[in-house]
Motif scaffolding. Sequence first.
Motif, PDB file in Angstrom:
ATOM      1  N   SER A   1       0.834  -1.205   0.000  1.00 39.22           N
ATOM      2  CA  SER A   1       0.000   0.000   0.000  1.00 39.22           C
ATOM      3  C   SER A   1       0.865   1.250   0.000  1.00 39.22           C
ATOM      4  O   SER A   1       0.554   2.229  -0.688  1.00 39.22           O
ATOM      5  N   ASN A   2       1.950   1.220   0.747  1.00 35.56           N
ATOM      6  CA  ASN A   2       2.899   2.330   0.706  1.00 35.56           C
ATOM      7  C   ASN A   2       3.439   2.533  -0.713  1.00 35.56           C
ATOM      8  O   ASN A   2       3.551   3.655  -1.202  1.00 35.56           O
TER       9      ASN A   2
ATOM     10  N   GLN B   1       0.752   3.996  -3.023  1.00 34.02           N
ATOM     11  CA  GLN B   1       0.491   5.411  -2.764  1.00 34.02           C
ATOM     12  C   GLN B   1       1.515   6.302  -3.474  1.00 34.02           C
ATOM     13  O   GLN B   1       1.211   7.421  -3.868  1.00 34.02           O
ATOM     14  N   LYS B   2       2.723   5.777  -3.633  1.00 38.14           N
ATOM     15  CA  LYS B   2       3.765   6.536  -4.329  1.00 38.14           C
ATOM     16  C   LYS B   2       3.622   6.423  -5.843  1.00 38.14           C
ATOM     17  O   LYS B   2       3.882   7.362  -6.586  1.00 38.14           O
TER      18      LYS B   2
ATOM     19  N   ASN C   1       0.951   4.148  -8.553  1.00 35.76           N
ATOM     20  CA  ASN C   1      -0.028   3.090  -8.811  1.00 35.76           C
ATOM     21  C   ASN C   1      -0.011   2.641 -10.273  1.00 35.76           C
ATOM     22  O   ASN C   1      -1.029   2.272 -10.849  1.00 35.76           O
TER      23      ASN C   1
ATOM     24  N   PHE D   1      -6.664   0.872  -5.535  1.00 38.19           N
ATOM     25  CA  PHE D   1      -5.815   2.050  -5.731  1.00 38.19           C
ATOM     26  C   PHE D   1      -5.965   2.638  -7.127  1.00 38.19           C
ATOM     27  O   PHE D   1      -5.781   3.843  -7.326  1.00 38.19           O
TER      28      PHE D   1
ATOM     29  N   SER E   1      -8.251   9.024  -3.657  1.00 37.23           N
ATOM     30  CA  SER E   1      -7.550   8.843  -2.386  1.00 37.23           C
ATOM     31  C   SER E   1      -8.501   8.860  -1.186  1.00 37.23           C
ATOM     32  O   SER E   1      -8.310   8.107  -0.233  1.00 37.23           O
TER      33      SER E   1
ATOM     34  N   ILE F   1     -10.265   5.447  -0.980  1.00 38.36           N
ATOM     35  CA  ILE F   1      -9.449   4.255  -0.744  1.00 38.36           C
ATOM     36  C   ILE F   1      -9.561   3.792   0.698  1.00 38.36           C
ATOM     37  O   ILE F   1      -9.705   2.592   0.975  1.00 38.36           O
ATOM     38  N   ARG F   2      -9.513   4.720   1.638  1.00 36.70           N
ATOM     39  CA  ARG F   2      -9.619   4.351   3.055  1.00 36.70           C
ATOM     40  C   ARG F   2     -10.944   3.659   3.348  1.00 36.70           C
ATOM     41  O   ARG F   2     -10.980   2.646   4.045  1.00 36.70           O
TER      42      ARG F   2
ATOM     43  N   VAL G   1      -2.305   3.660   4.635  1.00 33.17           N
ATOM     44  CA  VAL G   1      -3.076   4.805   4.133  1.00 33.17           C
ATOM     45  C   VAL G   1      -3.301   5.856   5.218  1.00 33.17           C
ATOM     46  O   VAL G   1      -3.576   7.017   4.914  1.00 33.17           O
ATOM     47  N   HIS G   2      -3.190   5.455   6.476  1.00 31.50           N
ATOM     48  CA  HIS G   2      -3.286   6.420   7.576  1.00 31.50           C
ATOM     49  C   HIS G   2      -1.907   6.914   8.008  1.00 31.50           C
ATOM     50  O   HIS G   2      -1.788   7.641   9.007  1.00 31.50           O
ATOM     51  N   ALA G   3      -0.870   6.486   7.269  1.00 31.18           N
ATOM     52  CA  ALA G   3       0.508   6.895   7.555  1.00 31.18           C
ATOM     53  C   ALA G   3       0.932   6.554   8.975  1.00 31.18           C
ATOM     54  O   ALA G   3       1.643   7.314   9.631  1.00 31.18           O
TER      55      ALA G   3
END
Length: 311
Positions: free
Chosen positions: A60-61, A64-65, A67, A161, A166, A169-170, A216-218
């Motif tokens: 997921s990380n 996010q950078k 896709n 994704f 964005s 996605i959560r 996704v919540h960092a």
Amino acid sequence: MNWTAERENSFDFARVVAASGVLISHHFAINGKTEPNIGGVTLGFAAVMVFFFMSGYLLSNSLQKNNDITRFVTARILRILPNLIFVLFVTSVFTLISFHNYENIFDHVRYVAQNILMIVQGSTRFDIRGVFEGRPYTAVNGSLWTLPYEVWCYIILLLIFVGFRSTQIRIAIYALIVAALAAWTLAQFKVPLTGFEVSYFGKLAAFFYIGALFAVHAIKPPLLSSRRMHWFSKGGDPSYGMYIFAWPIQQYCSIWIEGFWTSMAAAFLLTMLTGYFTWHVFERRCIQSVGSVAAMVRQKFSFAYRANRSI
């Protein structure tokens, strides 16, 4: 690419610990003993859930950078398939020769072919007639069963994704966690013709998407994101090779070496060496070639599309 520079954390160390947990737990089962238990969950399955959590978080990380579908699919194929084909071929040939099982040679061929196709088929072929018969477990490689579930977690994550904004996605990941938990507790059946067990998929997917939720919540997972064991990455990442080679190595060590703990120690050493061997011989090189292979695939598809439009 500077491999270690991108790994200023303890994820590689955690993966090796998880792979070791699977090996330890399976060694009990392979020798007809009860696997170590953690709150009603075997040590091996607990380690697999840790693997799925880490995969969900790291992928997921990555998404996010970037896709990019082509790059994502290429990376997953190059990470999984070459070593899978290698372990299937090696174990099939080695068991054929060591058990003098030539009368069942087509079973050895089917073992390789069906387990390559299991990624889309959803089920794993464990046994080969004439191999490990009379053992507590006759499976040639009992660890491979998780791979189809893992690949489907990848596919669903990519679709989210690519298909959602964005902010959506959560919500989608929360919904997937709820669905996975429901499947875990309520869906006790196999998908017809595949052997794909919905409940098992729910268990593993729940941890995968919880890992994705952290990303996704960092939220950085405690311990895993620490630099405390980052030095371990300098030697590479043998965890996948360990995971897929451990079972057949343990079967042979249990047959050839007397003493439960001695055979476990020998299996651990051989599995660790094999993991590092496969990492340095081709896994690392495959991962480093992701960008160039993805660019080549993108170019080929682009050329085919333009040619089709010109017709």
